[in-house]
Design an enzyme around this catalytic site. Structure first.
Site, short mmCIF file in Angstrom:
data_model
loop_
_atom_site.label_atom_id
_atom_site.label_comp_id
_atom_site.label_asym_id
_atom_site.label_seq_id
_atom_site.Cartn_x
_atom_site.Cartn_y
_atom_site.Cartn_z
N HIS A 198 -26.65 -0.59 -41.20
CA HIS A 198 -26.89 -0.49 -42.64
C HIS A 198 -28.18 -1.18 -43.07
CE1 HIS A 198 -22.89 1.17 -42.59
NE2 HIS A 198 -23.39 1.90 -43.56
N GLU A 438 -15.96 11.67 -41.25
CA GLU A 438 -16.79 10.80 -40.41
C GLU A 438 -16.00 10.13 -39.30
OE1 GLU A 438 -18.60 7.81 -42.91
OE2 GLU A 438 -16.80 7.54 -44.10
N ASP A 462 -21.32 7.66 -38.92
CA ASP A 462 -20.07 7.18 -38.35
C ASP A 462 -19.46 8.18 -37.38
OD1 ASP A 462 -19.52 4.54 -39.26
OD2 ASP A 462 -19.50 5.37 -41.27
#
Ligand code: PEP
Ligand code: MG
Length: 588
Positions: A198, A438, A462
């Site tokens: 992230h 995901e 993901d």
């Protein structure tokens, strides 16, 4: 002029990493060591201010700990939750606080030093105690010491950093990345981390060049040293030669010119040569990013990572505060849509509570966390519903892995709607609800899940991590994090086909769509809507306008039947050559 290859072949001062966010920067390095808190023993001139800061830090620590303690009581056995109670008791101990304040007055040195010293004394007493229970607690209170010190240092931290530096660190959290962006950081370099961690995503959205996964850059680069960052190829040059500086300055100039060329695509739709229009939306991670979304001509927001609000604010905003944020965002993009994703808390992202999990990516993340904390989830649902009154808001749920999670979510939404009706508060009765696909289980059940919702959005960041069993932030296994793996290509094909069979719109909002190399393949697989980082939208439009949908479908069919990632990559690169498309990486 030499080529990049030649420059790098000759360079003895290079460090290699993963190119996480594009751009070229020449600047001074700032070595950021987060884990080792440095405790200053320097003298202070203003005792009252120091005591005020101490009170504030203790109050803040108490607030944080109270939150943690209440969740701990719900989720852990009494014994473990007791750790936090012991920490709270220390914070409430008037003798300890009086001692600290007296010493600040008499010794006139930094409160952080005295806090560390006094709490260490406390710990020593506990260690020599005969009670084994107290011995165990001695280690636990280490945390409270650092919590107060961290809160004390917060002000210093911000003022200490010079503006416009290149931040070099072992690792960075999304919150660090955001904080640094506020002091106009030029670029990021980290030893650890993968392309879709992230922190990397946030650097891309903030348009700050980044290189991650260098293994040891923070050991090699010196504080204050001049370095060059090449966020296109993933190299850092330390103390560059004049030739290297001249080379990269000319590339920076070229880049500026190219940005101007791309502007012509701003008001054009993303259309293939044979007329297929692709809906290009933007991923928004940070509130300030909305301006880039608008200037780059995106057709709405395909993913608003609402958990970023928590990073930005550092705490959980109440219903009114949230309503305000969502309303502002949605009206800026109106009449285009604004897809708000429910808080995806957990994994490597913001944690509201300090609980420890052995496998956070497989733990209480996304919808799982929200359904465990229904009060908090309902606050967000109510805020989103209230903001939806302007009618361009869609709501999306992250990390769905079983159909029951959708049912439970729908029940909660209905409960909130009922409450709002009773309160005579208006909202969009037809607000669309979608889910992220995901997790492999959701991909396999795409058809059934699609029949429950209004739209699907494929989260490849993901999906790749869970399908390939590789932590998306771990550079040691980044070779297995393969977006072009036949496994991923077939899975995307399968999800798109299933959604279309149910007549449910499907989009893709993972970083794969921002890897401009993947765009023709994704469109060929049947995706007619993509959500990407705002900075990539103009490049994406340019690429889409260079090939035909028919050719993209043929490419996708060939790739679907390939055996390895390499085979697919070769086919895609050949497609770019045959259609005369310049790849992002080759533009300079
Ligand atoms: C994804 O997983 O692809 C996604 C878009 O969500 P995030 O990166 O926030 O997990
Ligand atoms: Mg995700």
């Amino acid at each position: 002029m030499k080529s990049f290859k030649e420059i790098y072949r000759e360079a003895e001062n290079k460090i290699a990493g993963l190119a996480a966010a594009p751009g070229i920067v020449i600047g001074k390095a700032y070595l950021f060591t987060k884990e080792k808190i440095e405790i200053s023993k320097s003298e202070i001139s203003n005792v009252d201010e120091a005591i005020g800061n101490l009170d504030e830090a203790v109050e803040k620590s108490k607030k944080e700990l109270n939150k943690i303690f209440s969740i701990a009581r719900e989720k852990m056995d009494e014994k473990r939750a007791g750790i936090f109670e012991a920490q709270l008791m220390i914070l409430d101990d008037p003798i300890l606080l009086e001692n600290i304040k007296e010493r600040i007055k008499s010794e006139k040195i930094q409160p952080e030093y005295i806090v560390a010293d006094e709490i260490s004394k406390y710990q020593e007493l506990m260690i020599i105690s005969k009670e084994s229970y107290l011995k165990e607690r001695a280690l636990d209170i280490e945390d409270i010491k650092f919590r107060i010190i961290r809160n004390l240092q917060k002000k210093r931290w911000e003022s200490k950093i010079e503006k416009e530096m290149i931040v070099v660190s072992e690792s960075l959290t999304p919150a660090d990345t955001l904080l640094f962006s506020r002091v106009d950081t030029l670029a990021f370099v980290t030893d650890h981390g993968g392309l879709t961690s992230h922190a990397a995503i946030i650097s891309r959205s903030l348009n700050i060049p980044a290189i991650v996964g260098t293994h040891n850059a923070s050991k090699i680069i010196k504080d204050g040293e001049i370095i060059i960052i090449d966020g296109f190829h993933g190299y850092i040059l330390t103390s560059p030669t004049q030739e290297q500086i001249d080379f990269f300055k000319s590339k920076q100039q070229r880049l500026k010119e190219l940005q101007v060329d791309l502007k012509e695509f701003k008001d054009k739709p993303a259309r293939t040569t044979d007329g297929k229009i692709i809906n290009l939306e933007a991923n928004v991670d940070v509130t300030g990013e909305i301006d880039i979304v608008i200037t780059n001509g995106a057709k709405g927001i395909g993913l608003y990572r609402s958990e970023q609000i928590l990073n930005e604010l550092g705490e959980y905003p109440n219903e009114d505060e949230q309503t305000n944020i969502y309303e502002k965002l949605a009206s800026r993009i109106y009449p285009d849509v604004c897809t708000i994703r429910a808080f995806d808390i957990g994994g490597d992202k913001f944690r509201l509570f300090d609980y420890k999990e052995p496998n956070p990516f497989l733990g209480l993340r996304g919808i799982r966390f929200l359904l465990e904390n229904k009060g908090l989830f309902k606050t967000q649902i109510r805020a989103v519903l209230k903001a939806s009154v302007i009618k361009n808001i869609k709501f999306m749920i992250p990390m769905i892995s079983a159909i029951e999670e959708i049912w439970e979510t729908k029940n909660l939404i209905n409960e909130c709607k009922e409450e709002l009706r009773k309160e005579k508060v208006k909202f969009d009765e037809n607000m669309k609800l979608g889910i992220m696909v995901e997790v492999p289980s959701a991909a396999i059940m795409a058809k059934e899940l699609a029949s429950e919702v209004d739209f699907l959005s494929i989260g490849t960041n993901d999906l790749i991590q869970y399908m390939m069993a590789v932590d998306r932030g771990n550079d040691l296994v980044s070779n297995l994090y393969q977006e072009f793996s036949p496994v991923i290509i077939r899975t995307i094909y399968h999800i798109v086909r299933d959604a279309k069979m149910q007549n449910v719109p499907v989009s893709l909002c993972g970083e794969m769509a921002a890897d401009t190399l993947a765009i023709p393949l994704l469109i060929g697989l049947g995706l007619d809507s993509l959500s990407i980082s705002p900075a990539t939208i103009l490049y994406a439009k340019k690429i889409i306008s260079s090939f035909s949908y028919e050719a993209a479908k043929t490419l996708a069919d060939e790739c679907r039947h390939s055996k390895s990632e390499k085979e697919i990559q070769e086919k895609v690169i050949k497609f770019f050559e045959n259609n005369n498309i310049t790849r992002t990486r080759n533009i300079i």
